[in-house]
Design a protein around this motif. Structure first.
Motif, mmCIF file in Angstrom:
data_model
loop_
_atom_site.group_PDB
_atom_site.id
_atom_site.type_symbol
_atom_site.label_atom_id
_atom_site.label_comp_id
_atom_site.label_asym_id
_atom_site.label_seq_id
_atom_site.Cartn_x
_atom_site.Cartn_y
_atom_site.Cartn_z
ATOM 1 N N ARG A 80 -10.800 -4.913 7.219
ATOM 2 C CA ARG A 80 -11.322 -3.707 6.571
ATOM 3 C C ARG A 80 -10.798 -2.452 7.258
ATOM 4 O O ARG A 80 -10.411 -1.483 6.599
ATOM 5 N N GLU A 81 -10.767 -2.480 8.593
ATOM 6 C CA GLU A 81 -10.259 -1.322 9.334
ATOM 7 C C GLU A 81 -8.763 -1.140 9.099
ATOM 8 O O GLU A 81 -8.293 -0.016 8.902
ATOM 9 N N THR A 82 -8.022 -2.235 9.109
ATOM 10 C CA THR A 82 -6.580 -2.150 8.841
ATOM 11 C C THR A 82 -6.313 -1.635 7.429
ATOM 12 O O THR A 82 -5.424 -0.809 7.208
ATOM 13 N N PHE A 83 -7.124 -2.108 6.484
ATOM 14 C CA PHE A 83 -6.946 -1.688 5.094
ATOM 15 C C PHE A 83 -7.192 -0.191 4.926
ATOM 16 O O PHE A 83 -6.408 0.515 4.283
ATOM 17 N N THR A 84 -8.276 0.299 5.525
ATOM 18 C CA THR A 84 -8.630 1.709 5.342
ATOM 19 C C THR A 84 -7.705 2.647 6.117
ATOM 20 O O THR A 84 -7.520 3.799 5.710
ATOM 21 N N GLN A 85 -7.116 2.172 7.217
ATOM 22 C CA GLN A 85 -6.296 3.047 8.049
ATOM 23 C C GLN A 85 -4.811 2.991 7.704
ATOM 24 O O GLN A 85 -4.111 3.996 7.849
ATOM 25 N N LYS A 86 -4.317 1.830 7.252
ATOM 26 C CA LYS A 86 -2.873 1.679 7.083
ATOM 27 C C LYS A 86 -2.439 1.396 5.648
ATOM 28 O O LYS A 86 -1.341 1.769 5.261
ATOM 29 N N ILE A 87 -3.273 0.715 4.889
ATOM 30 C CA ILE A 87 -2.871 0.307 3.532
ATOM 31 C C ILE A 87 -3.362 1.304 2.493
ATOM 32 O O ILE A 87 -2.598 1.734 1.613
ATOM 33 N N LEU A 88 -4.623 1.681 2.600
ATOM 34 C CA LEU A 88 -5.210 2.544 1.586
ATOM 35 C C LEU A 88 -4.572 3.934 1.505
ATOM 36 O O LEU A 88 -4.310 4.422 0.394
ATOM 37 N N PRO A 89 -4.290 4.626 2.629
ATOM 38 C CA PRO A 89 -3.728 5.988 2.521
ATOM 39 C C PRO A 89 -2.422 6.068 1.738
ATOM 40 O O PRO A 89 -2.313 6.906 0.833
ATOM 41 N N PRO A 90 -1.403 5.212 2.003
ATOM 42 C CA PRO A 90 -0.192 5.326 1.182
ATOM 43 C C PRO A 90 -0.404 4.935 -0.269
ATOM 44 O O PRO A 90 0.232 5.497 -1.170
ATOM 45 N N VAL A 91 -1.314 3.986 -0.519
ATOM 46 C CA VAL A 91 -1.604 3.608 -1.909
ATOM 47 C C VAL A 91 -2.226 4.785 -2.652
ATOM 48 O O VAL A 91 -1.856 5.081 -3.797
ATOM 49 N N VAL A 92 -3.152 5.466 -1.997
ATOM 50 C CA VAL A 92 -3.785 6.636 -2.624
ATOM 51 C C VAL A 92 -2.753 7.737 -2.854
ATOM 52 O O VAL A 92 -2.755 8.397 -3.906
ATOM 53 N N ALA A 93 -1.851 7.937 -1.880
ATOM 54 C CA ALA A 93 -0.826 8.971 -2.031
ATOM 55 C C ALA A 93 0.081 8.675 -3.222
ATOM 56 O O ALA A 93 0.400 9.567 -4.029
ATOM 57 N N VAL A 94 0.510 7.410 -3.361
ATOM 58 C CA VAL A 94 1.355 7.033 -4.498
ATOM 59 C C VAL A 94 0.603 7.215 -5.810
ATOM 60 O O VAL A 94 1.161 7.704 -6.810
ATOM 61 N N ALA A 95 -0.675 6.828 -5.824
ATOM 62 C CA ALA A 95 -1.481 6.983 -7.043
ATOM 63 C C ALA A 95 -1.621 8.452 -7.424
ATOM 64 O O ALA A 95 -1.554 8.808 -8.618
ATOM 65 N N LEU A 96 -1.794 9.329 -6.455
ATOM 66 C CA LEU A 96 -1.902 10.754 -6.751
ATOM 67 C C LEU A 96 -0.596 11.304 -7.319
ATOM 68 O O LEU A 96 -0.601 12.105 -8.266
ATOM 69 N N VAL A 97 0.525 10.880 -6.741
ATOM 70 C CA VAL A 97 1.819 11.331 -7.257
ATOM 71 C C VAL A 97 2.004 10.879 -8.700
ATOM 72 O O VAL A 97 2.429 11.665 -9.570
ATOM 73 N N LEU A 98 1.667 9.621 -8.986
ATOM 74 C CA LEU A 98 1.796 9.118 -10.359
ATOM 75 C C LEU A 98 0.847 9.857 -11.303
ATOM 76 O O LEU A 98 1.205 10.135 -12.461
ATOM 77 N N ALA A 99 -0.349 10.170 -10.805
ATOM 78 C CA ALA A 99 -1.312 10.884 -11.659
ATOM 79 C C ALA A 99 -0.816 12.289 -11.991
ATOM 80 O O ALA A 99 -0.913 12.739 -13.148
ATOM 81 N N VAL A 100 -0.300 12.989 -11.004
ATOM 82 C CA VAL A 100 0.241 14.330 -11.254
ATOM 83 C C VAL A 100 1.442 14.249 -12.179
ATOM 84 O O VAL A 100 1.588 15.063 -13.111
ATOM 85 N N TRP A 101 2.294 13.268 -11.953
ATOM 86 C CA TRP A 101 3.486 13.081 -12.796
ATOM 87 C C TRP A 101 3.067 12.847 -14.250
ATOM 88 O O TRP A 101 3.594 13.491 -15.165
ATOM 89 N N GLN A 102 2.110 11.923 -14.460
ATOM 90 C CA GLN A 102 1.668 11.632 -15.818
ATOM 91 C C GLN A 102 0.957 12.826 -16.432
ATOM 92 O O GLN A 102 1.067 13.071 -17.645
ATOM 93 N N SER A 103 0.243 13.611 -15.613
ATOM 94 C CA SER A 103 -0.456 14.785 -16.138
ATOM 95 C C SER A 103 0.526 15.815 -16.680
ATOM 96 O O SER A 103 0.253 16.475 -17.693
#
Length: 300
Positions: free
Chosen positions: A39-62
């Protein structure tokens, strides 16, 4: 008859303080070897880049959805780029694009490593050669890689040798300067201790200088790979030729010639993905290993 403790109170206090100090030092030197929870590894290392990519795709689609950019020849939708990627995968071409560029980039980087390492050590040991060649290397490092493509084509023609020449001219200065910077930061005490123990000449370089200079050397390697990849992309974009195969740079140029922005974005995303993947799989673990052996990174 009951025994009495004749040890002075000050001696007891001193022993207790010393024991506490030793325990504290042991605690500071103790390295945690247990792994972090997932859980700690996921929240510190995996989740941040996934969220960043999702935000970029959301802005792009918007931008497409709200018609901020309603011309597909300027900005394609993420779905259009995905369809181009899927089509290249189903046709068996996607891995070919990637392998053509990655194989060239890695081979060129290895050649640059073989040249730059002894060159950096030579500059570090011989002051006269450093004074003569050092400024030239720094100037070459600041020179854009694309500037080497036209002369390389004229000298070597449209072939793989031209690609490798451009990679070498872009990567060698960075790796050599990184190693040189690392050697400059080696404490003189290490060199004197090595000479006292008989580590002189090549033995001293191998056992003392190179290990002590590893942090700067690894930084130079990372920068050298970045220059290798950028140089290769510039060469593939400018010097396109059917016999050279289609790499990622050639794919980008093909999309521009066809005015196909979905293909252009496909090439850009692949170039970015490969660059990040090489860093995460090779250079970041190497850098963490070097830092960990020096006590600068706690094991987790």
């Amino acid at each position: 008859m009951a025994s009495t403790d004749t040890t002075p109170a000050t001696a007891k206090d001193g022993a207790g303080d010393l024991a506490g100090l030793e325990a504290g030092l042991d605690a500071l030197e103790t390295v945690r070897t247990s792994r972090k929870p997932f859980r700690e590894t996921f929240t510190q290392k995996i989740l941040p880049p996934v969220v960043a990519v999702a935000l970029v795709l959301a802005v792009w689609q918007s931008l497409i959805t709200f018609k901020v950019v309603d011309d597909p020849t300027r900005l394609p939708a993420p779905a259009d780029v995905w369809h181009v990627l899927e089509k290249a995968w189903l046709q068996g071409e996607l891995l070919g694009y990637i392998w053509t560029s990655v194989s060239r980039g890695l081979l060129g980087f290895c050649l640059a490593l073989l040249i730059a390492t002894p060159l950096g050590l030579l500059l570090a040991r011989v002051k006269l050669i450093r004074a003569a060649i050092g400024p030239i290397l720094s100037g070459l490092q600041s020179l854009p890689s694309v500037a080497w493509v036209p002369p390389a084509v004229i000298w070597l023609g449209l072939n793989n040798q031209m690609m490798y020449a451009v990679i070498l001219l872009g990567a060698v200065p960075s790796i050599a300067n990184g190693l040189l910077s690392g050697v400059d930061q080696v404490p003189p005490l290490f060199q004197r201790a090595g000479r006292t123990l008989g580590a002189t000449g090549l033995k001293g370089t191998w056992h003392i200088t190179l290990p002590a200079a590893l942090p700067g050397y690894v930084a130079g390697l990372k920068q050298g790979w970045a220059f290798s990849w950028r140089s290769l992309m510039a060469a593939e974009i400018i010097a396109s030729f059917p016999d050279l195969g289609v790499g990622l740079g050639q794919l980008l140029e093909n999309g521009r010639n066809a005015s196909d922005m979905a293909m252009v974005f496909e090439a850009i995303l692949l170039i970015l993905t490969v660059g990040i993947a090489i860093d995460l799989l090779i250079f970041s673990p190497l850098e963490r290993r070097v830092l960990r052996t020096r006590g600068l990174l706690v094991k987790s």
